[in-house]
Design a protein around this motif. Structure first.
Motif, PDB file in Angstrom:
ATOM      1  N   ARG A  15      77.835 -16.225  19.465  1.00 44.93           N
ATOM      2  CA  ARG A  15      78.316 -14.842  19.546  1.00 44.93           C
ATOM      3  C   ARG A  15      79.639 -14.735  20.311  1.00 44.93           C
ATOM      4  O   ARG A  15      80.462 -13.874  20.036  1.00 44.93           O
ATOM      5  CB  ARG A  15      77.248 -13.972  20.216  1.00 44.93           C
ATOM      6  N   SER A  38      83.162  -5.554  18.176  1.00 47.16           N
ATOM      7  CA  SER A  38      81.867  -4.976  17.785  1.00 47.16           C
ATOM      8  C   SER A  38      81.550  -5.241  16.311  1.00 47.16           C
ATOM      9  O   SER A  38      80.402  -5.500  15.957  1.00 47.16           O
ATOM     10  CB  SER A  38      81.801  -3.485  18.111  1.00 47.16           C
ATOM     11  N   GLU A  41      80.390  -8.771  16.165  1.00 49.83           N
ATOM     12  CA  GLU A  41      79.024  -8.921  16.673  1.00 49.83           C
ATOM     13  C   GLU A  41      78.000  -8.452  15.658  1.00 49.83           C
ATOM     14  O   GLU A  41      76.939  -9.069  15.504  1.00 49.83           O
ATOM     15  CB  GLU A  41      78.867  -8.192  18.015  1.00 49.83           C
ATOM     16  N   GLU A  42      78.324  -7.391  14.936  1.00 50.06           N
ATOM     17  CA  GLU A  42      77.452  -6.888  13.864  1.00 50.06           C
ATOM     18  C   GLU A  42      77.256  -7.961  12.786  1.00 50.06           C
ATOM     19  O   GLU A  42      76.134  -8.221  12.341  1.00 50.06           O
ATOM     20  CB  GLU A  42      78.160  -5.690  13.227  1.00 50.06           C
ATOM     21  N   GLN A  43      78.369  -8.579  12.396  1.00 45.00           N
ATOM     22  CA  GLN A  43      78.310  -9.622  11.363  1.00 45.00           C
ATOM     23  C   GLN A  43      77.552 -10.851  11.873  1.00 45.00           C
ATOM     24  O   GLN A  43      76.718 -11.407  11.166  1.00 45.00           O
ATOM     25  CB  GLN A  43      79.745 -10.001  10.948  1.00 45.00           C
ATOM     26  N   PHE A  44      77.836 -11.224  13.114  1.00 41.43           N
ATOM     27  CA  PHE A  44      77.155 -12.373  13.715  1.00 41.43           C
ATOM     28  C   PHE A  44      75.647 -12.122  13.749  1.00 41.43           C
ATOM     29  O   PHE A  44      74.850 -12.995  13.397  1.00 41.43           O
ATOM     30  CB  PHE A  44      77.680 -12.643  15.132  1.00 41.43           C
ATOM     31  N   ASP A  45      75.251 -10.923  14.159  1.00 40.43           N
ATOM     32  CA  ASP A  45      73.826 -10.586  14.272  1.00 40.43           C
ATOM     33  C   ASP A  45      73.147 -10.588  12.899  1.00 40.43           C
ATOM     34  O   ASP A  45      71.979 -10.961  12.784  1.00 40.43           O
ATOM     35  CB  ASP A  45      73.644  -9.242  14.979  1.00 40.43           C
ATOM     36  N   TYR A  46      73.869 -10.177  11.868  1.00 40.18           N
ATOM     37  CA  TYR A  46      73.331 -10.223  10.505  1.00 40.18           C
ATOM     38  C   TYR A  46      73.052 -11.670  10.106  1.00 40.18           C
ATOM     39  O   TYR A  46      71.969 -11.998   9.603  1.00 40.18           O
ATOM     40  CB  TYR A  46      74.311  -9.557   9.517  1.00 40.18           C
ATOM     41  N   TRP A  47      74.024 -12.531  10.341  1.00 40.74           N
ATOM     42  CA  TRP A  47      73.843 -13.962  10.036  1.00 40.74           C
ATOM     43  C   TRP A  47      72.643 -14.523  10.789  1.00 40.74           C
ATOM     44  O   TRP A  47      71.838 -15.261  10.240  1.00 40.74           O
ATOM     45  CB  TRP A  47      75.086 -14.760  10.435  1.00 40.74           C
ATOM     46  N   LYS A  48      72.562 -14.189  12.045  1.00 39.64           N
ATOM     47  CA  LYS A  48      71.503 -14.695  12.924  1.00 39.64           C
ATOM     48  C   LYS A  48      70.125 -14.256  12.409  1.00 39.64           C
ATOM     49  O   LYS A  48      69.177 -15.034  12.378  1.00 39.64           O
ATOM     50  CB  LYS A  48      71.754 -14.145  14.333  1.00 39.64           C
ATOM     51  N   LYS A  49      70.049 -12.998  11.971  1.00 42.86           N
ATOM     52  CA  LYS A  49      68.806 -12.456  11.434  1.00 42.86           C
ATOM     53  C   LYS A  49      68.416 -13.160  10.129  1.00 42.86           C
ATOM     54  O   LYS A  49      67.237 -13.240   9.781  1.00 42.86           O
ATOM     55  CB  LYS A  49      69.008 -10.947  11.187  1.00 42.86           C
ATOM     56  N   ASN A  51      69.002 -16.420   9.340  1.00 36.76           N
ATOM     57  CA  ASN A  51      69.428 -17.801   9.641  1.00 36.76           C
ATOM     58  C   ASN A  51      68.753 -18.875   8.796  1.00 36.76           C
ATOM     59  O   ASN A  51      68.972 -20.060   9.016  1.00 36.76           O
ATOM     60  CB  ASN A  51      69.318 -18.098  11.145  1.00 36.76           C
TER      61      ASN A  51
END
Ligand code: ACO
Length: 150
Positions: A15, A38, A41-49, A51
């Motif tokens: 992140r 921000s 971070e939204e895009q990163f969190d989508y990828w993480k979700k 994974n």
């Protein structure tokens, strides 16, 4: 040898890579535009979700600056008995760091992720200019890319 240069490391994207220059590395590939922290971070969190589908790796130098980045997407098909196909996308090595085998290490690591996930093949699209690079990574020419741009 198969080693990265001294002090370099390969790892999943994090992140806080926003502040380590990941977007600047991608600018060697194409237009990135302005992406706020921000939005990143939204895009990163989508990828993480997701994974099990999005795997992005980075290579960092001895100052922990991002110097290379690449993604493999794992697609779930019906054909080949609900087979999986890996799609390598958005490979970029910082201009000043090209020619040190970082691209090769990155492709090898992404390919291994696809294989370990159970994919029966990994595919990618590239320009004629990059064919020799991907051949060095073990890939062979197959098919023709078609596109329709909006
Ligand atoms: N033509 C011929 N050979 C090449 C090329 C090329 N364009 N690029 C690398 N090679 C060779 C190297 O000489 C080396 O050969 P060797 O093992 O005999 O010494 C081998 O391929 C491995 O090269 P690396 O040092 O690992 O390459 P590098 O780290 O510079 O990464 C990359 C290559 C990713 C193409 C980099 O130059 C780059 O980021 N270019 C700009 C962005 C780009 O084109 N990205 C790929 C788009 S396609 C996609 O994303 C799916």
């Amino acid at each position: 040898s198969n080693a990265l240069p001294e002090g370099y490391a390969i790892r999943p994207i994090a992140r806080d890579d926003y502040s380590r220059g990941v977007l600047d590395v991608l600018r060697v590939l194409t237009t990135v535009g302005e992406i706020s922290q921000s939005r990143w971070e939204e895009q990163f969190d989508y990828w993480k979700k997701h994974n099990d589908q999005y795997y992005t790796l980075v290579i960092t130098d001895k100052n922990e600056k991002v110097v290379a980045v690449g993604t493999i997407l794992v697609e779930r098909k019906l054909i080949h008995e609900c087979g999986l196909v890996g799609h390598i996308e958005d490979i970029a090595v910082d201009k000043n760091q090209q020619g040190k085998k970082l691209g090769l290490r990155l492709i090898n690591a992404l390919t291994a992720i696809g294989k370990d996930a159970g994919a029966y093949k990994v595919i990618l699209d590239c320009s004629d200019h990059n064919v020799a690079f991907y051949e060095k990574c073990g890939y062979v020419r197959a098919g023709v890319e078609m596109s329709l741009k909006f």
